[in-house]
Design a protein around this motif. Sequence first.
Motif, PDB file in Angstrom:
ATOM      1  N   TYR A 113       0.861  -1.180   0.000  1.00  0.00           N
ATOM      2  CA  TYR A 113       0.000   0.000   0.000  1.00  0.00           C
ATOM      3  C   TYR A 113       0.894   1.225   0.000  1.00  0.00           C
ATOM      4  O   TYR A 113       1.967   1.219   0.603  1.00  0.00           O
ATOM      5  CB  TYR A 113      -0.915  -0.009   1.229  1.00  0.00           C
ATOM      6  CG  TYR A 113      -1.979   1.047   1.185  1.00  0.00           C
ATOM      7  CD1 TYR A 113      -1.829   2.246   1.866  1.00  0.00           C
ATOM      8  CD2 TYR A 113      -3.141   0.853   0.441  1.00  0.00           C
ATOM      9  CE1 TYR A 113      -2.808   3.216   1.815  1.00  0.00           C
ATOM     10  CE2 TYR A 113      -4.117   1.824   0.377  1.00  0.00           C
ATOM     11  CZ  TYR A 113      -3.946   3.002   1.076  1.00  0.00           C
ATOM     12  OH  TYR A 113      -4.914   3.966   1.013  1.00  0.00           O
ATOM     13  N   TYR A 114       0.427   2.267  -0.715  1.00  0.00           N
ATOM     14  CA  TYR A 114       1.253   3.453  -0.899  1.00  0.00           C
ATOM     15  C   TYR A 114       0.488   4.724  -0.563  1.00  0.00           C
ATOM     16  O   TYR A 114      -0.727   4.811  -0.756  1.00  0.00           O
ATOM     17  CB  TYR A 114       1.732   3.535  -2.344  1.00  0.00           C
ATOM     18  CG  TYR A 114       2.571   2.358  -2.773  1.00  0.00           C
ATOM     19  CD1 TYR A 114       1.986   1.236  -3.336  1.00  0.00           C
ATOM     20  CD2 TYR A 114       3.951   2.367  -2.580  1.00  0.00           C
ATOM     21  CE1 TYR A 114       2.755   0.142  -3.706  1.00  0.00           C
ATOM     22  CE2 TYR A 114       4.735   1.280  -2.951  1.00  0.00           C
ATOM     23  CZ  TYR A 114       4.122   0.170  -3.509  1.00  0.00           C
ATOM     24  OH  TYR A 114       4.892  -0.898  -3.872  1.00  0.00           O
ATOM     25  N   ALA A 115       1.234   5.716  -0.125  1.00  0.00           N
ATOM     26  CA  ALA A 115       0.666   7.049   0.002  1.00  0.00           C
ATOM     27  C   ALA A 115       0.326   7.560  -1.391  1.00  0.00           C
ATOM     28  O   ALA A 115       1.008   7.237  -2.370  1.00  0.00           O
ATOM     29  CB  ALA A 115       1.663   7.980   0.680  1.00  0.00           C
ATOM     30  N   ASP A 116      -0.715   8.372  -1.489  1.00  0.00           N
ATOM     31  CA  ASP A 116      -1.130   8.893  -2.791  1.00  0.00           C
ATOM     32  C   ASP A 116       0.000   9.664  -3.476  1.00  0.00           C
ATOM     33  O   ASP A 116       0.125   9.645  -4.697  1.00  0.00           O
ATOM     34  CB  ASP A 116      -2.346   9.807  -2.626  1.00  0.00           C
ATOM     35  CG  ASP A 116      -3.611   9.034  -2.314  1.00  0.00           C
ATOM     36  OD1 ASP A 116      -4.576   9.669  -1.831  1.00  0.00           O
ATOM     37  OD2 ASP A 116      -3.644   7.804  -2.533  1.00  0.00           O
ATOM     38  N   SER A 117       0.832  10.312  -2.672  1.00  0.00           N
ATOM     39  CA  SER A 117       1.876  11.169  -3.231  1.00  0.00           C
ATOM     40  C   SER A 117       2.975  10.374  -3.955  1.00  0.00           C
ATOM     41  O   SER A 117       3.723  10.948  -4.744  1.00  0.00           O
ATOM     42  CB  SER A 117       2.506  12.018  -2.125  1.00  0.00           C
ATOM     43  OG  SER A 117       3.039  11.180  -1.107  1.00  0.00           O
ATOM     44  N   LYS A 176       2.274   6.965  -5.157  1.00  0.00           N
ATOM     45  CA  LYS A 176       1.664   5.861  -5.894  1.00  0.00           C
ATOM     46  C   LYS A 176       2.020   5.954  -7.379  1.00  0.00           C
ATOM     47  O   LYS A 176       1.923   7.026  -7.979  1.00  0.00           O
ATOM     48  CB  LYS A 176       0.156   5.897  -5.693  1.00  0.00           C
ATOM     49  CG  LYS A 176      -0.552   4.598  -5.995  1.00  0.00           C
ATOM     50  CD  LYS A 176      -2.015   4.693  -5.578  1.00  0.00           C
ATOM     51  CE  LYS A 176      -2.188   4.917  -4.097  1.00  0.00           C
ATOM     52  NZ  LYS A 176      -3.611   4.963  -3.683  1.00  0.00           N
ATOM     53  N   GLY A 177       2.448   4.830  -7.938  1.00  0.00           N
ATOM     54  CA  GLY A 177       2.829   4.784  -9.335  1.00  0.00           C
ATOM     55  C   GLY A 177       4.287   5.146  -9.588  1.00  0.00           C
ATOM     56  O   GLY A 177       4.791   4.940 -10.689  1.00  0.00           O
ATOM     57  N   ARG A 178       4.961   5.678  -8.573  1.00  0.00           N
ATOM     58  CA  ARG A 178       6.378   6.064  -8.725  1.00  0.00           C
ATOM     59  C   ARG A 178       7.293   5.219  -7.837  1.00  0.00           C
ATOM     60  O   ARG A 178       8.428   4.940  -8.217  1.00  0.00           O
ATOM     61  CB  ARG A 178       6.565   7.543  -8.369  1.00  0.00           C
ATOM     62  CG  ARG A 178       5.768   8.487  -9.223  1.00  0.00           C
ATOM     63  CD  ARG A 178       6.155   9.948  -8.950  1.00  0.00           C
ATOM     64  NE  ARG A 178       5.866  10.356  -7.580  1.00  0.00           N
ATOM     65  CZ  ARG A 178       6.787  10.833  -6.741  1.00  0.00           C
ATOM     66  NH1 ARG A 178       8.045  10.941  -7.116  1.00  0.00           N
ATOM     67  NH2 ARG A 178       6.434  11.205  -5.509  1.00  0.00           N
ATOM     68  N   ASP A 188      10.105  15.048  -2.738  1.00  0.00           N
ATOM     69  CA  ASP A 188      10.453  13.762  -2.138  1.00  0.00           C
ATOM     70  C   ASP A 188      11.674  13.863  -1.225  1.00  0.00           C
ATOM     71  O   ASP A 188      12.034  12.884  -0.559  1.00  0.00           O
ATOM     72  CB  ASP A 188      10.735  12.717  -3.222  1.00  0.00           C
ATOM     73  CG  ASP A 188       9.518  12.396  -4.064  1.00  0.00           C
ATOM     74  OD1 ASP A 188       9.662  12.286  -5.297  1.00  0.00           O
ATOM     75  OD2 ASP A 188       8.415  12.260  -3.494  1.00  0.00           O
TER      76      ASP A 188
END
Length: 123
Positions: free
Chosen positions: A59-63, A65-67, A90
């Motif tokens: 699970y990832y933070a929205d900030s 996600k995908g990176r 970041d």
Amino acid sequence: QVQLVESGGGLVQAGGSLRVSCAASGVFILSYHMGWFRQAPGKEREFVAFIIRGGDTTYYADSVKGRFTISRDNAQNMVYLQMNSLKPDDTAVYYCGAGAGSLTMTAAGYDYWGQGTQVTVSS
């Protein structure tokens, strides 16, 4: 004695990639939820990603996600955070945490921490 040691931080240009690592000793990472958090100067420690105890669900933070991608090597007792398409936002100290209790995105829910590794993203 439980010890988590992060490594792999550094200076990278925006758009670049880094992989930070967390070496665990005194604890078998499969028995813990393993999380990555980060803390920028003057800010609270914030959740980045976790991988659940005994499984591969992440699970990832929205900030991020995908990176960013969190992964675990059970044989080596290591946890990784692959960071791509890095942005200046970041920039932070990245911490690895191990949690024995309920799965959580809150830093207080983790029992063990490493000393952190600095990631700096230049624009």
